[in-house]
Motif scaffolding. Structure first.
Motif, PDB file in Angstrom:
ATOM      1  N   SER A 188      39.687  24.538  41.752  1.00 44.66           N
ATOM      2  CA  SER A 188      38.924  24.803  40.556  1.00 44.66           C
ATOM      3  C   SER A 188      37.918  23.701  39.926  1.00 44.66           C
ATOM      4  CB  SER A 188      39.875  24.839  39.225  1.00 44.66           C
ATOM      5  OG  SER A 188      39.041  24.433  38.658  1.00 44.66           O
ATOM      6  N   ARG A 218      35.797  24.192  43.581  1.00 41.10           N
ATOM      7  CA  ARG A 218      34.974  25.672  43.402  1.00 41.10           C
ATOM      8  C   ARG A 218      33.312  25.135  41.949  1.00 41.10           C
ATOM      9  NH1 ARG A 218      36.644  31.400  42.193  1.00 41.10           N
ATOM     10  NH2 ARG A 218      34.295  32.216  41.694  1.00 41.10           N
ATOM     11  N   LYS A 219      33.831  24.556  41.131  1.00 42.71           N
ATOM     12  CA  LYS A 219      32.837  24.193  40.013  1.00 42.71           C
ATOM     13  C   LYS A 219      31.959  23.508  40.745  1.00 42.71           C
ATOM     14  CE  LYS A 219      32.032  21.929  35.115  1.00 42.71           C
ATOM     15  NZ  LYS A 219      33.004  21.526  34.499  1.00 42.71           N
ATOM     16  N   GLU A 247      29.409  25.610  43.158  1.00 41.15           N
ATOM     17  CA  GLU A 247      28.058  26.807  42.414  1.00 41.15           C
ATOM     18  C   GLU A 247      27.344  26.329  41.395  1.00 41.15           C
ATOM     19  OE1 GLU A 247      31.581  28.562  39.888  1.00 41.15           O
ATOM     20  OE2 GLU A 247      31.542  29.997  41.763  1.00 41.15           O
ATOM     21  N   TRP A 291      32.354  31.985  46.898  1.00 40.14           N
ATOM     22  CA  TRP A 291      33.503  30.487  46.600  1.00 40.14           C
ATOM     23  C   TRP A 291      34.172  31.765  47.908  1.00 40.14           C
ATOM     24  CZ3 TRP A 291      34.362  25.772  47.053  1.00 40.14           C
ATOM     25  CH2 TRP A 291      35.685  25.310  47.280  1.00 40.14           C
ATOM     26  N   ARG A 292      35.107  30.759  48.792  1.00 40.01           N
ATOM     27  CA  ARG A 292      36.038  31.535  48.699  1.00 40.01           C
ATOM     28  C   ARG A 292      37.507  30.304  48.617  1.00 40.01           C
ATOM     29  NH1 ARG A 292      34.397  33.637  54.907  1.00 40.01           N
ATOM     30  NH2 ARG A 292      32.836  35.473  53.148  1.00 40.01           N
ATOM     31  N   ALA A 293      38.690  30.017  48.343  1.00 38.43           N
ATOM     32  CA  ALA A 293      40.035  29.000  48.175  1.00 38.43           C
ATOM     33  C   ALA A 293      41.091  29.901  48.919  1.00 38.43           C
ATOM     34  CB  ALA A 293      40.336  28.580  46.798  1.00 38.43           C
TER      35      ALA A 293
END
Length: 274
Positions: A70, A73-74, A77, A91-93
């Motif tokens: 998380s 990703r933050k 972005e 985003w790809r996790a």
């Protein structure tokens, strides 16, 4: 070919942050879609241990990994937002072995942006990521140095040329950069003081593609990788293009000496194809 989709491996190390900055800048310059890839390793809980490892510990490990993804990703972005490119990224996790995961998702891109090999600041399972992905993915890789990239990538380019299949593949894959470069130097490192220019034919080919190219031949005075890096810095280059050399049993055999040197020690971004 034009660059439409770039993929960058995102982590929370200083080198990873510099790599993300370089990727966002490059995506903006190329007006390309940028994919941020966060790799979550499989949780270290073997099946046979499920009965003896407390469930609370398993939950804690999973929660920590979730929070880590998380946060990555933050950051990704936020970088896109700062560049005004929120609509041009995703985003790809993924969870899995890093080499397999990066190679798989890299196949859906035109170029992967990864970190240097062997950095101590990088988690152990990710230190050799670029080395494996270059050989396994079927896509070119842009390796960003630990310190980050210049403000621009691809204005002045050095192409390391030896006439091999891998070098030809790298030149072809790098055409989106080569066509837009202010100057491209085609460097052939020879074992003697020959006045021949081994890259004359490929230089003519690039000229027909509209590349502003000149050929150079240097006698090796030491390891070839060192000669390439020294020449690139002396010419004020901001990118090195080269083929990556490996073996059929690359899992057990170290990549060729030049490739290994550039992957681990180049002060400039390196564009590699295999």
């Amino acid at each position: 070919m034009t660059l439409k989709t770039l993929l960058v491996h995102v982590d929370d190390t200083p080198a990873g942050k510099a790599r993300l900055d370089a990727a966002v800048t490059l995506a903006s310059d190329k007006d390309a879609h940028l994919v941020g890839l966060g790799i979550r390793p499989p949780e270290p809980v073997p099946a046979y241990g499920a009965a003896v490892i407390p469930k609370a510990l398993v939950r804690d490990i999973s929660k920590e990994n979730d929070e880590h993804m998380s946060a990555l990703r933050k950051r990704f972005e936020e970088k896109l937002r700062q560049a005004g490119r929120e609509a041009a990224g995703e985003w790809r996790a993924v969870t899995g072995e890093p080499e397999d995961s990066a190679s798989l998702h890299g196949r859906y891109s035109d170029l992967m942006i990864l970190g240097q090999v062997g950095l101590k600041q990088t988690p152990e399972g990710l230190r050799d990521l670029a080395e494996a992905v270059i050989l396994e993915s079927g896509r070119p890789v842009l390796v960003i140095p630990e310190k980050g990239a210049p403000a621009s990538i691809g204005r002045r380019i050095l192409v390391a040329w030896d006439g091999s299949r891998e070098a030809a593949r790298a030149v072809s894959d790098a055409l989106p950069f080569l066509r837009e470069a202010e100057k491209v130097t085609l460097l052939s490192v020879t074992s003697d003081n020959s006045q021949q220019l081994p890259g004359a034919e490929i230089a003519a080919h690039l000229d027909r593609h509209g590349v502003n190219v000149e050929s150079d031949s240097q006698a090796a005075r030491g390891p070839t990788g060192e000669t390439i890096m020294k020449q690139a810095e002396g010419l004020g280059c901001d990118l090195i293009v080269t083929g990556a050399y490996g073996h059929a049993r690359w899992r057990e055999i170290v990549l060729g000496g030049v490739t290994n040197t550039l992957l681990r020690r180049s002060p400039l971004p390196v564009f590699m194809s295999h």
